[in-house]
Design a protein around this motif. Structure first.
Motif, PDB file in Angstrom:
ATOM      1  N   GLU A 115       0.728   4.015  -2.904  1.00 46.26           N
ATOM      2  CA  GLU A 115       0.212   5.349  -2.595  1.00 46.26           C
ATOM      3  C   GLU A 115       1.251   6.453  -2.738  1.00 46.26           C
ATOM      4  O   GLU A 115       0.894   7.611  -2.948  1.00 46.26           O
ATOM      5  N   HIS A 131      -8.248   7.728   1.263  1.00 43.78           N
ATOM      6  CA  HIS A 131      -7.130   7.332   0.406  1.00 43.78           C
ATOM      7  C   HIS A 131      -7.609   6.898  -0.983  1.00 43.78           C
ATOM      8  O   HIS A 131      -6.921   7.133  -1.980  1.00 43.78           O
ATOM      9  N   THR A 163      -7.658  -2.943  -0.899  1.00 42.40           N
ATOM     10  CA  THR A 163      -8.406  -2.328   0.195  1.00 42.40           C
ATOM     11  C   THR A 163      -9.187  -3.313   1.064  1.00 42.40           C
ATOM     12  O   THR A 163      -9.110  -3.240   2.293  1.00 42.40           O
ATOM     13  N   LEU A 196       2.639  11.963   3.131  1.00 38.52           N
ATOM     14  CA  LEU A 196       2.134  10.588   3.136  1.00 38.52           C
ATOM     15  C   LEU A 196       3.133   9.654   3.803  1.00 38.52           C
ATOM     16  O   LEU A 196       2.748   8.780   4.590  1.00 38.52           O
ATOM     17  N   ARG A 236       0.829  -1.202   0.000  1.00 40.62           N
ATOM     18  CA  ARG A 236       0.000   0.000   0.000  1.00 40.62           C
ATOM     19  C   ARG A 236       0.867   1.258   0.000  1.00 40.62           C
ATOM     20  O   ARG A 236       0.575   2.223  -0.714  1.00 40.62           O
ATOM     21  N   HIS A 287      -3.859  13.654   7.881  1.00 40.69           N
ATOM     22  CA  HIS A 287      -4.760  13.626   6.724  1.00 40.69           C
ATOM     23  C   HIS A 287      -4.941  15.034   6.151  1.00 40.69           C
ATOM     24  O   HIS A 287      -4.945  15.228   4.940  1.00 40.69           O
ATOM     25  N   VAL A 300      -0.319   9.502  -4.667  1.00 39.59           N
ATOM     26  CA  VAL A 300      -0.505  10.825  -4.088  1.00 39.59           C
ATOM     27  C   VAL A 300       0.236  11.895  -4.904  1.00 39.59           C
ATOM     28  O   VAL A 300      -0.247  13.034  -5.037  1.00 39.59           O
ATOM     29  N   SER A 313      -6.705   8.242  -4.719  1.00 42.66           N
ATOM     30  CA  SER A 313      -6.366   7.344  -5.823  1.00 42.66           C
ATOM     31  C   SER A 313      -7.147   7.697  -7.083  1.00 42.66           C
ATOM     32  O   SER A 313      -6.594   7.716  -8.191  1.00 42.66           O
TER      33      SER A 313
END
Length: 243
Positions: free
Chosen positions: A110, A154, A174, A218, A106, A199, A114, A158
């Motif tokens: 990510e 998240h 997920t 992140l 993950r 966040h 991001v 994406s």
């Protein structure tokens, strides 16, 4: 889109079905491009349930080994027999990933997602991310379980990446992450006020269209989770052996 986890096949009967389909292909009774017999015929021939035949067909279609055409039927992919046989063998050998592997995957995904989101996001994407952020914040501040809201935040990032392949990979991984979060009670460790700030900072970096800042925020956000996985690796393995 049909959703599949990362667990391979769910039952020994499904594994048996895929092995028999592999035998048909390697013996060239089913050739690349051939139409697959109906679910009813396969279930009768293999002595298995139609439901499991359907599950196997859907999963093999997901992996690109079969293709269903509207009003025409399901066909074997136009790949060579050695390639088809090898891919089926690999699928049968898929193992359930451990939590640490899921987290590592993950994070790698990510970090790219991001950065792309910060470059490509639209105003609508930004609104969607903010809405998910507010939903997450409301749950945390109410001391409620916010695992799904966290992951939705998240996933909205994406979507903003504009890369459907990365988005699909996120959608695949997920459900497994949610299941492990609940199993190991990670939410009790990670759903805090600090996480709300993290966040928010990720959101701000995307809003500013600053990819490098978004990646830094992140990476910092995932640092605690990754450390938690490492610290609890032994405990997780112990739980698996007990249960």
């Amino acid at each position: 889109m049909q959703e599949f986890g990362l667990n391979g096949f769910k039952s020994s009967e499904e594994e048996e079905i895929i092995k028999k389909l592999k035998d048909l292909i390697t013996s060239q009774k089913l050739k690349p491009g051939d139409r697959l017999p109906s679910e009813r015929k396969l279930s009768e021939e293999f002595g298995v349930s139609r439901g499991n035949v359907r599950e196997v067909i859907q999963k093999l279609e997901f992996y690109g080994l079969l293709k269903t055409l509207p009003q025409s039927g399901t066909f074997v992919a136009n790949l060579g027999v050695p390639a088809l046989s090898g891919m089926i063998t690999d699928i049968l050998q898929l193992k359930k990933p451990d939590f640490k592997s899921l987290v590592e995957s993950r994070i790698m995904l990510e970090m790219q997602v991001v950065a792309l989101a910060a470059e490509r996001r639209t105003e609508q994407h930004l609104e969607n991310i903010e809405e998910a952020l507010l939903a997450y914040k409301a749950k945390v501040e109410s001391n409620e379980d916010a695992v799904e809201e966290d992951l939705m935040f998240h996933l909205k990032i994406s979507e903003a990446s504009g890369n459907p392949v990365l988005n699909t990979l996120m959608l695949i991984i997920t459900p497994e992450i949610i299941a492990n979060f609940e199993k190991y009670h990670v939410c009790t460790k990670s759903m805090t006020g600090d996480n709300i700030i993290e966040h928010q900072q990720i959101y701000e970096a995307i809003k500013e269209k600053n990819p490098e800042k978004a990646k830094r925020e992140l990476q910092f956000h995932f640092k605690t989770l990754y450390e938690y996985c490492n610290k609890t690796d032994t405990l997780m393995n112990l739980n698996e052996s007990i249960f």
